[in-house]
Design an enzyme around this catalytic site. Sequence first.
Site, PDB file in Angstrom:
ATOM      1  N   ASN A  23       0.815  -1.221   0.000  1.00  0.00           N
ATOM      2  CA  ASN A  23       0.000   0.000   0.000  1.00  0.00           C
ATOM      3  C   ASN A  23       0.847   1.270   0.000  1.00  0.00           C
ATOM      4  O   ASN A  23       0.347   2.338   0.333  1.00  0.00           O
ATOM      5  CB  ASN A  23      -1.009  -0.021   1.158  1.00  0.00           C
ATOM      6  CG  ASN A  23      -0.342  -0.213   2.518  1.00  0.00           C
ATOM      7  OD1 ASN A  23       0.866  -0.031   2.646  1.00  0.00           O
ATOM      8  ND2 ASN A  23      -1.128  -0.567   3.517  1.00  0.00           N
ATOM      9  N   ARG A  47       3.207   7.358  11.292  1.00  0.00           N
ATOM     10  CA  ARG A  47       2.675   6.836  12.545  1.00  0.00           C
ATOM     11  C   ARG A  47       2.437   7.998  13.500  1.00  0.00           C
ATOM     12  O   ARG A  47       3.264   8.915  13.605  1.00  0.00           O
ATOM     13  CB  ARG A  47       3.645   5.841  13.198  1.00  0.00           C
ATOM     14  CG  ARG A  47       3.636   4.456  12.572  1.00  0.00           C
ATOM     15  CD  ARG A  47       2.277   3.753  12.694  1.00  0.00           C
ATOM     16  NE  ARG A  47       2.258   2.452  12.043  1.00  0.00           N
ATOM     17  CZ  ARG A  47       1.769   2.222  10.819  1.00  0.00           C
ATOM     18  NH1 ARG A  47       1.251   3.205  10.110  1.00  0.00           N
ATOM     19  NH2 ARG A  47       1.757   1.002  10.325  1.00  0.00           N
ATOM     20  N   GLN A  62      -4.979   3.631  18.440  1.00  0.00           N
ATOM     21  CA  GLN A  62      -5.996   3.422  17.410  1.00  0.00           C
ATOM     22  C   GLN A  62      -6.888   2.262  17.821  1.00  0.00           C
ATOM     23  O   GLN A  62      -6.343   1.216  18.186  1.00  0.00           O
ATOM     24  CB  GLN A  62      -5.333   3.147  16.064  1.00  0.00           C
ATOM     25  CG  GLN A  62      -4.658   4.395  15.511  1.00  0.00           C
ATOM     26  CD  GLN A  62      -4.129   4.238  14.087  1.00  0.00           C
ATOM     27  OE1 GLN A  62      -3.634   5.171  13.501  1.00  0.00           O
ATOM     28  NE2 GLN A  62      -4.227   3.063  13.517  1.00  0.00           N
ATOM     29  N   HIS A 118      -7.372   6.092  10.061  1.00  0.00           N
ATOM     30  CA  HIS A 118      -6.234   5.447   9.372  1.00  0.00           C
ATOM     31  C   HIS A 118      -6.745   4.658   8.158  1.00  0.00           C
ATOM     32  O   HIS A 118      -7.088   3.480   8.259  1.00  0.00           O
ATOM     33  CB  HIS A 118      -5.540   4.511  10.366  1.00  0.00           C
ATOM     34  CG  HIS A 118      -4.210   4.027   9.931  1.00  0.00           C
ATOM     35  ND1 HIS A 118      -3.318   3.453  10.781  1.00  0.00           N
ATOM     36  CD2 HIS A 118      -3.596   4.034   8.716  1.00  0.00           C
ATOM     37  CE1 HIS A 118      -2.215   3.117  10.130  1.00  0.00           C
ATOM     38  NE2 HIS A 118      -2.370   3.452   8.870  1.00  0.00           N
TER      39      HIS A 118
HETATM   40  N1  LIG Z   1      -0.976   5.326   6.749  1.00  0.00           N
HETATM   41  C1  LIG Z   1      -0.888   4.118   6.218  1.00  0.00           C
HETATM   42  O1  LIG Z   1      -1.885   3.507   5.858  1.00  0.00           O
HETATM   43  C2  LIG Z   1       0.480   3.517   6.024  1.00  0.00           C
HETATM   44  C3  LIG Z   1       0.621   2.483   5.083  1.00  0.00           C
HETATM   45  C4  LIG Z   1       1.890   1.996   4.838  1.00  0.00           C
HETATM   46  C5  LIG Z   1       2.964   2.448   5.566  1.00  0.00           C
HETATM   47  N2  LIG Z   1       2.803   3.412   6.501  1.00  0.00           N
HETATM   48  C6  LIG Z   1       3.950   3.871   7.301  1.00  0.00           C
HETATM   49  O2  LIG Z   1       4.951   4.386   6.446  1.00  0.00           O
HETATM   50  C7  LIG Z   1       6.195   3.809   6.798  1.00  0.00           C
HETATM   51  C8  LIG Z   1       7.107   3.783   5.599  1.00  0.00           C
HETATM   52  O3  LIG Z   1       6.615   2.890   4.623  1.00  0.00           O
HETATM   53  P1  LIG Z   1       7.486   2.562   3.313  1.00  0.00           P
HETATM   54  O4  LIG Z   1       6.701   1.585   2.523  1.00  0.00           O
HETATM   55  O5  LIG Z   1       7.960   3.787   2.662  1.00  0.00           O
HETATM   56  O6  LIG Z   1       8.708   1.830   4.018  1.00  0.00           O
HETATM   57  P2  LIG Z   1      10.225   1.731   3.514  1.00  0.00           P
HETATM   58  O7  LIG Z   1      10.858   0.710   4.399  1.00  0.00           O
HETATM   59  O8  LIG Z   1      10.283   1.539   2.050  1.00  0.00           O
HETATM   60  O9  LIG Z   1      10.840   3.156   3.824  1.00  0.00           O
HETATM   61  C9  LIG Z   1      11.145   3.595   5.098  1.00  0.00           C
HETATM   62  C10 LIG Z   1      12.282   4.582   4.970  1.00  0.00           C
HETATM   63  O10 LIG Z   1      12.443   5.214   6.243  1.00  0.00           O
HETATM   64  C11 LIG Z   1      13.825   5.452   6.411  1.00  0.00           C
HETATM   65  N3  LIG Z   1      14.091   5.737   7.806  1.00  0.00           N
HETATM   66  C12 LIG Z   1      13.970   4.892   8.864  1.00  0.00           C
HETATM   67  N4  LIG Z   1      14.326   5.524   9.978  1.00  0.00           N
HETATM   68  C13 LIG Z   1      14.671   6.772   9.651  1.00  0.00           C
HETATM   69  C14 LIG Z   1      15.134   7.898  10.383  1.00  0.00           C
HETATM   70  N5  LIG Z   1      15.314   7.830  11.704  1.00  0.00           N
HETATM   71  N6  LIG Z   1      15.389   9.037   9.710  1.00  0.00           N
HETATM   72  C15 LIG Z   1      15.238   9.104   8.374  1.00  0.00           C
HETATM   73  N7  LIG Z   1      14.805   8.054   7.614  1.00  0.00           N
HETATM   74  C16 LIG Z   1      14.524   6.917   8.253  1.00  0.00           C
HETATM   75  C17 LIG Z   1      14.460   4.173   5.891  1.00  0.00           C
HETATM   76  O11 LIG Z   1      15.815   4.348   5.607  1.00  0.00           O
HETATM   77  C18 LIG Z   1      13.621   3.927   4.647  1.00  0.00           C
HETATM   78  O12 LIG Z   1      14.181   4.539   3.507  1.00  0.00           O
HETATM   79  C19 LIG Z   1       5.825   2.432   7.361  1.00  0.00           C
HETATM   80  O13 LIG Z   1       6.807   1.895   8.202  1.00  0.00           O
HETATM   81  C20 LIG Z   1       4.560   2.734   8.106  1.00  0.00           C
HETATM   82  O14 LIG Z   1       4.839   3.175   9.426  1.00  0.00           O
HETATM   83  C21 LIG Z   1       1.581   3.969   6.727  1.00  0.00           C
END
Ligand SMILES: NC(=O)c1ccc[n+]([C@@H]2O[C@H](COP(=O)([O-])OP(=O)(O)OC[C@H]3O[C@@H](n4cnc5c(N)ncnc54)[C@H](O)[C@@H]3O)[C@@H](O)[C@H]2O)c1
Length: 447
Positions: free
Chosen positions: A196, A334, A363, A382
């Site tokens: 997603n 988050r 949540q 969400h």
């Molecule tokens: N709202 C929603 O419905 C929904 C859906 C999917 C994901 N999400 C959230 O979005 C997040 C990211 O998803 P994604 O698919 O892009 O994941 P991803 O793993 O592809 O990307 C996460 C990125 O965050 C970076 N990162 C981690 N810690 C960091 C920090 N301290 N400072 C800077 N960068 C940092 C990582 O290096 C990575 O590039 C998920 O973990 C989840 O919490 C929310």
Amino acid sequence: MTRGLEEYQTSQKRWGFCRDTVLPEDRRTNARPDRATKLVRHSVSWETEVAKVVCVLYEDPVDGYPKGYPRDEIPRIESYPGGQTVPSPDAIDFTPGHLLGSVSGELGLRPYLEGLGHTFVVTSDKDGPGSTFERELADAEIVISQPFWPAYLTAERIAAATELKLAITAGIGSDHVDLQAAIDRGITVAEVTYSNSISVSEHVVMMILSLVRNYIPSYQWVVRGGWNIADCVERSYDIEGMTVGTVAAGRIGLAVLRRLKPFDVNLHYTDQHRLDESVERELGLVFHPTAESLVEVCDVVTINAPLHPETEGLFDDHLLSKMKRGAYLVNTARGKICDRDAVVRALESGQLAGYAGDVWFPQPAPPDHPWRTMPHHGMTPHISGSSLSAQARYAAGTREILECFFSRRPIREEYLIVDGGRLAGAGAHSYTPGNATAGSDGAARGN
Ligand SMILES: NC(=O)c1ccc[n+]([C@@H]2O[C@H](COP(=O)([O-])OP(=O)(O)OC[C@H]3O[C@@H](n4cnc5c(N)ncnc54)[C@H](O)[C@@H]3O)[C@@H](O)[C@H]2O)c1
């Protein structure tokens, strides 16, 4: 309902959830089609004949499970940007585009799991010691939960779940699991990476435009029967020429940057992993080593990092004070990455011109959560990662993970968060060890 071979093959080809068609009767003995992904063998394998699978899903619509849908189909997605293939279970028992994430949708898993003799419990009753989830968890081997309606797997619950071997996130973001406790217990945590990410990136773009252009208050004037142009436009701007930055440029963050490029904005990012120079050049990106240096120059900031010990509470009074006065903040990552009350203060003082997102803590958010009533917000529940389109992908991915687990085939490395007593796969790339579930104990107790 188990499908006939012809219907099965048609559905697999039509929705692109399998690269090749495998006969259903062979599905547990044949080697899987090659995937453009690296596979690793997960350390926990299935040793007993039947399992108890507990699945926590959000409630059905208030008017009941849908009898129809506004559209007859969803587009077929073959692969994600960068080449990762979409989920490829051996079969699916649902219609893509139908509501799968609520209790009656059951992620389309019941025919498959019960067909193999497993016990499948689906509930939305997840918080409090007397909750169905807590009762069923005691002898569950597998827990499935969606971040939208998270079944908080705190250290206390993990300790009580003596049979637990696998926690699947139907979606992305496994912070509702105490990852340190999972590491210590050798529990595998897996999620449906990329399922997603694009859905969320679309939501981010929608929210940025909604805030900057003052869409929601303008819509409300229409509903109230008004024609109050001045009231609508006194807070309305164009994003053209603005500086937009993302905290994290992983799958979602990069997709947001790509989608915003045609709006002629200046694009900035920070991430613990720097992007390829070719990508930076293509999008004209400015890299920042820290979130602080990023927010100081941005008119709009979007947060796309996972919740882990490094990001918990990152946007506190101090970081918010470093933002430009009148900046906009969009957080679909988050809720706990932002200090709840610091956000309210920043909106009330005018330090932030707007805040939007779809993630809260806990949540579901209680009725008196201050983000429901703070000024200039554009919050949704969400939902960004649970469009009907996304549900089809994460339901198929959940099925793929289960098929791998039960047949002792490796789970895709990119689906793994914790495995073998350490962060693994996507978890090793994006998380740090430790626990970011603080406060979940209270939520899990129903406080
Ligand atoms: N709202 C929603 O419905 C929904 C859906 C999917 C994901 N999400 C959230 O979005 C997040 C990211 O998803 P994604 O698919 O892009 O994941 P991803 O793993 O592809 O990307 C996460 C990125 O965050 C970076 N990162 C981690 N810690 C960091 C920090 N301290 N400072 C800077 N960068 C940092 C990582 O290096 C990575 O590039 C998920 O973990 C989840 O919490 C929310």
